[in-house]
Design an enzyme around this catalytic site. Structure first.
Site, PDB file in Angstrom:
ATOM      1  N   GLU A 189       0.827  -1.218   0.000  1.00 50.19           N
ATOM      2  CA  GLU A 189       0.000   0.000   0.000  1.00 50.19           C
ATOM      3  C   GLU A 189       0.858   1.263   0.000  1.00 50.19           C
ATOM      4  O   GLU A 189       0.400   2.329   0.393  1.00 50.19           O
ATOM      5  CB  GLU A 189      -0.956   0.016   1.214  1.00 50.19           C
ATOM      6  CG  GLU A 189      -1.661  -1.303   1.510  1.00 50.19           C
ATOM      7  CD  GLU A 189      -2.610  -1.748   0.415  1.00 50.19           C
ATOM      8  OE1 GLU A 189      -2.722  -1.061  -0.601  1.00 50.19           O
ATOM      9  OE2 GLU A 189      -3.243  -2.805   0.585  1.00 50.19           O
ATOM     10  N   GLY A 258     -12.906   5.938 -17.864  1.00 46.50           N
ATOM     11  CA  GLY A 258     -14.326   6.251 -17.833  1.00 46.50           C
ATOM     12  C   GLY A 258     -14.878   6.744 -19.160  1.00 46.50           C
ATOM     13  O   GLY A 258     -16.048   7.149 -19.232  1.00 46.50           O
ATOM     14  N   ASP A 353      -1.903  -0.075  -9.962  1.00 46.93           N
ATOM     15  CA  ASP A 353      -2.208  -1.498  -9.822  1.00 46.93           C
ATOM     16  C   ASP A 353      -2.200  -2.136 -11.202  1.00 46.93           C
ATOM     17  O   ASP A 353      -2.871  -1.653 -12.127  1.00 46.93           O
ATOM     18  CB  ASP A 353      -3.577  -1.700  -9.179  1.00 46.93           C
ATOM     19  CG  ASP A 353      -3.555  -1.496  -7.673  1.00 46.93           C
ATOM     20  OD1 ASP A 353      -2.479  -1.638  -7.076  1.00 46.93           O
ATOM     21  OD2 ASP A 353      -4.620  -1.207  -7.101  1.00 46.93           O
TER      22      ASP A 353
END
Length: 530
Positions: A189, A258, A353
């Protein structure tokens, strides 16, 4: 001649999910989906770049749980069956939609993609680690490690032996699978606390990645902000995430994934096809699930799923090329401006990621492919690099102490410590105390040796930050709770059995078969540090 650097970093990680005790567990499909939609597409992309003479550079973490799962014969066998089912369904969809022009076109697209996936899978005999390693051997990839089970290190710093175990076990596991020590680490993280760099240096790590504010609030303030690494006082380098590049991809408002042309993730035929037709391809209990065949595009951000238009891979690929050109242009402008201010070549570090590319953002691998190609042919402002190459070429950096930080919400630790998951930490801390106590034990026979090593595995698995993360997101929470409790319960039973000198051999053998990560672990890794 280039005046700066762009360093893409992909963090490839999944929690260790393996259930030999059951014929089917939905969460095992996290791995199968990532293989089909992210890892194999990346391998195919790398092969294409090499074939076309493009000397690409990329830093990529591959965490120990992911490496272990990718090399597990049981999971390889189950993935092979999963892929075969996908291939069968895609061919059935082609036939089922033979008179439905555009949907047939999409079904044929999936059938081709699954066939190419099969070819890559069989080319490497199901061993994708060998596939990735070949690109490391040519210095195109800089593969780095992570914490042994992605444990959230700042929340275990009161037990230095527990942090050390996460690092040392990961280091040894990497050497076992890649044949050399790792140069860098993606600290889980991106969560850093002051003092961690000492352990990183002692274990043999050369650099790590932190969030931007980890450097922006370092002491003294870095002269070049996040656009150059710093050396900690131990000599370990810290690279920081660039906010601007992250926003262009990650932002829910302006991020590329998006775009209305791209594929809609949440509209899947597993939920929409006739029940009797799709039943053989969903869960054994008859419950619907995503099967990976999706026929619709995002269309617009705010509409319902029923308002989605049909997807077209051709136009989506064109949009990925457009976005790659836009990303490249923005980096040339950014690096050009920075080079005028810095009097040295800036480096823009862009970590993501890995599973974003392909799984969540279907067109992500196309975007990366275009970005590498366009960066190679269409600009000369920056050079794409990986972090090990950069440090070799720039061995002198400012010395600073980074600030405590993570890349979670609000940049600190609260995403992993809040009202949804705070209950786990007293248990994890007690478990760490027990494991440190057990580390002083000298086994009387092979069964006690095995029990001690299994206790170490159970603690590491319980510490995975994924379980706290899932509890916070509110998805698959019962599974995360069950996994945390089961590993803690197993460790506590092993502790009691070892202390009593009575090992339940049948039960231990069963647990070893289920939680078989780190087969060569040595429990003494938890002994107090010198």
């Amino acid at each position: 001649m280039a005046i700066g650097y762009l360093a893409l970093v992909l963090h490839a990680h999944l929690p260790f999910v393996r259930h030999p005790e059951s014929d089917y567990v939905l969460e095992e499909e996290w791995l199968y989906e990532a293989i089909t939609e992210t890892y194999i597409p990346l391998i195919r992309m790398f092969e294409g770049l090499q074939r076309d003479g493009i000397d690409f550079k990329l830093t990529m973490s591959m965490t120990p749980p992911l490496v272990q799962m990718l090399r597990d014969p049981l999971l390889q066998e189950r993935y092979d069956a999963h892929l075969a089912q996908l291939e069968e369904l895609a061919e059935l969809e082609v036939e089922h939609n033979q008179y439905n022009g555009h949907t047939r076109y999409l079904a044929e697209h999936y059938a081709r993609e699954f066939n190419l996936t099969r070819q890559t899978w069989e080319e490497y005999d199901g061993d994708l680690i060998t596939a990735f390693k070949q690109f490391q051997d040519t210095n195109n990839l800089d593969i780095i490690t992570c914490g042994a089970t992605h444990g959230y290190l700042p929340l275990m710093q009161m037990y230095p032996q527990a942090v050390w175990a996460q690092l040392q076990v990961a280091f040894d596991h990497y050497q076992e699978h890649f044949g050399r020590p790792p140069r860098g680490i993606w600290v889980p993280e991106c969560a850093y606390y002051e003092g961690l760099e000492r352990m990183l240096a002692d274990v043999g790590i050369r650099y790590f990645i932190c969030d931007g504010h980890g450097l922006l609030y370092a002491r003294p303030r870095p002269r070049y902000g996040t656009y150059a690494p710093v050396f900690t006082e131990t000599g370990v380098a810290a690279f920081a995430r660039d906010h601007e590049t992250s926003q262009q991809v990650w932002s829910s408002e302006v991020g590329y994934p998006g775009d209305p042309v791209y594929r809609e993730f949440y509209k899947d035929i597993g939920w929409e096809a006739d029940y009797e037709y799709i039943k053989p391809y969903i869960m054994p209990n008859g419950q619907r699930k995503n099967v990976g065949i999706k026929y619709h595009r995002i269309t617009h951000r705010n509409g319902g799923l029923g308002e989605k238009a049909l997807y077209d891979p051709y136009w989506a690929k064109e949009k990925a090329a457009e976005h790659a050109a836009n990303f490249m242009y923005n980096r040339t402008q950014q690096i050009g401006h920075l080079s005028e201010l810095m009097q040295r070549p800036p480096i823009v570090t862009a970590p993501y990621d890995a599973e974003l590319y392909g799984h969540w953002w279907y067109e992500g691998p196309w975007f990366l492919d275009y970005l590498f190609r366009k960066s190679h042919y269409d600009q000369d402002v920056y050079e794409m690099t990986h972090l090990s190459d950069y440090l070799r070429r720039h061995p002198t950096q400012q010395v600073c102490r980074p600030a405590q930080s993570s890349w979670g919400h609000k940049g600190f630790h609260e995403y992993w410590l809040n009202e949804t998951n705070t209950w786990i930490y007293p248990h994890l801390h007690k478990a760490a105390e027990r494991m440190i106590e057990l580390s002083h034990q000298e086994p009387q026979d092979q069964w006690e040796w095995r029990a001690l090593n299994q206790a170490a595995r159970e603690l590491l698995l319980a510490q995975s930050s994924d379980w706290a993360f899932i509890m916070r997101t509110g998805t698959m929470v019962p599974y995360a709770v069950r996994r945390t409790r089961s590993h803690l319960q197993r460790l506590n039973r092993l502790y009691e059995d070892i202390r009593a000198g009575k090992i339940d051999r049948d039960w231990l053998t069963q647990v070893e078969q289920m939680d078989n990560i780190f087969p060569h672990i040595n429990y003494r890794v938890y002994r107090p540090l010198a």
